[in-house]
Scaffold this motif. Sequence first.
Motif, PDB file in Angstrom:
ATOM      1  N   LEU A 203       0.845  -1.197   0.000  1.00 54.95           N
ATOM      2  CA  LEU A 203       0.000   0.000   0.000  1.00 54.95           C
ATOM      3  C   LEU A 203       0.881   1.247   0.000  1.00 54.95           C
ATOM      4  N   PHE A 204       1.416   1.552  -1.167  1.00 51.72           N
ATOM      5  CA  PHE A 204       2.302   2.714  -1.274  1.00 51.72           C
ATOM      6  C   PHE A 204       1.547   4.021  -1.071  1.00 51.72           C
ATOM      7  N   SER A 205       0.229   4.017  -1.283  1.00 51.21           N
ATOM      8  CA  SER A 205      -0.547   5.250  -1.105  1.00 51.21           C
ATOM      9  C   SER A 205      -0.533   5.714   0.346  1.00 51.21           C
ATOM     10  N   GLN A 206      -0.224   4.788   1.276  1.00 49.97           N
ATOM     11  CA  GLN A 206      -0.185   5.142   2.690  1.00 49.97           C
ATOM     12  C   GLN A 206       1.235   5.468   3.167  1.00 49.97           C
ATOM     13  N   SER A 207       2.180   5.478   2.242  1.00 47.98           N
ATOM     14  CA  SER A 207       3.581   5.727   2.593  1.00 47.98           C
ATOM     15  C   SER A 207       3.945   7.192   2.364  1.00 47.98           C
ATOM     16  N   ASN A 208       5.229   7.483   2.486  1.00 50.35           N
ATOM     17  CA  ASN A 208       5.717   8.833   2.210  1.00 50.35           C
ATOM     18  C   ASN A 208       5.731   9.141   0.715  1.00 50.35           C
ATOM     19  N   HIS A 209       5.462   8.115  -0.096  1.00 48.27           N
ATOM     20  CA  HIS A 209       5.552   8.273  -1.545  1.00 48.27           C
ATOM     21  C   HIS A 209       4.299   7.692  -2.217  1.00 48.27           C
ATOM     22  N   PRO A 210       3.145   8.317  -2.021  1.00 50.76           N
ATOM     23  CA  PRO A 210       1.897   7.761  -2.545  1.00 50.76           C
ATOM     24  C   PRO A 210       1.889   7.584  -4.059  1.00 50.76           C
ATOM     25  N   GLU A 211       2.724   8.351  -4.756  1.00 50.77           N
ATOM     26  CA  GLU A 211       2.754   8.244  -6.218  1.00 50.77           C
ATOM     27  C   GLU A 211       3.273   6.875  -6.678  1.00 50.77           C
ATOM     28  N   LEU A 212       3.953   6.150  -5.793  1.00 53.85           N
ATOM     29  CA  LEU A 212       4.522   4.853  -6.173  1.00 53.85           C
ATOM     30  C   LEU A 212       3.468   3.773  -6.381  1.00 53.85           C
ATOM     31  N   SER A 213       2.234   4.027  -5.960  1.00 55.94           N
ATOM     32  CA  SER A 213       1.185   3.012  -6.157  1.00 55.94           C
ATOM     33  C   SER A 213       0.920   2.759  -7.634  1.00 55.94           C
TER      34      SER A 213
END
Length: 335
Positions: A203-213
């Motif tokens: 769940l990259f959207s919940q990380s420091n880098h949401p664009e990675l999703s």
Amino acid sequence: MLASRIQRRAFSASARNLSKVAVLGAAGGIGQPLSLLLKLNTRVTELALYDIRGGPGVAADISHVNTKSTVKGYDPTPSGLAEALKGSDIVLIPAGVPRKPGMTRDDLFNTNASIVRDLAKAVAESAPEAKLLIISNPVNSTVPICAEVFKARGVYNPKKLFGVTTLDVVRASRFVSEIKGTDPKDENITVIGGHSGVTIVPLFSQSNHPELSSNAELVNRVQFGGDEVVKAKDGAGSATLSMAFAGARMADALLRAADGEKGVIEPTFVESPLYKDQGIEFFSTNVELGPNGVEKIHPIGNIDANEQKLVEACLGDLKKNIAKGVAFVQENPGN
């Protein structure tokens, strides 16, 4: 790696609740480095090592490491296994066979499923109160196998059965740090679902880098990172060292929670209410740990459209994987 999370939190800690930890499959590719990492953990008082061959030898070797815990290897007999398990607070099962040339995935499943079933029976009989950590693949199926074995013996406690999915989070944080030039410890990536292929959902959207999703290549690398290792080892092995690190990190989290540390959260494959209405009994998400094991299962939270598609693909496969494990025990109850 040793200087990272485990070392900072446990290796230099003043041990309080000292514990007996058993490793079943201690002489294998995962078992040996896992046992070494556990020997370095100051919260482990006694380390019990068991395997169908080589357990006493690995124990003799690791026992020379100059940390305070004692190490003992046990004979590959029913009585040796029972003695290894007796009084254990945590039991880790990395036992199993790697896929060999000419072996189908069904062959691999049947072999490892039988190994895990029989070891689970021994745990149910000799250490039913222990927290049980399953590393043996396929985790999506072997955890349900253990649950069925424990249920049949009237000792099943869903708060104490864990599938180790920590490697998916370890990989995700490392891969993101490579892209962003950051320290992996600062990359908190939630990974949910299961522990194979498309059932792994970062769940990259919940990380420091949401664009990675939307980075399909990165998502695929997290989901199929194991294949990358198998290819690099040219058929001579799989992800054993990184998996050992992940298993040691999960065991350390449980030990810290048992010591009374609050807010210990790790991703893990457990019996979960999140998708039970869809017939999916087990699911990996962030789980808050306590002295008795599972304290709180966190919801997956807000996810974006890309991740919603990944979850939908995950659920279909995961349901089949879980059903396969349950069916195996029903059709092959063993002795």
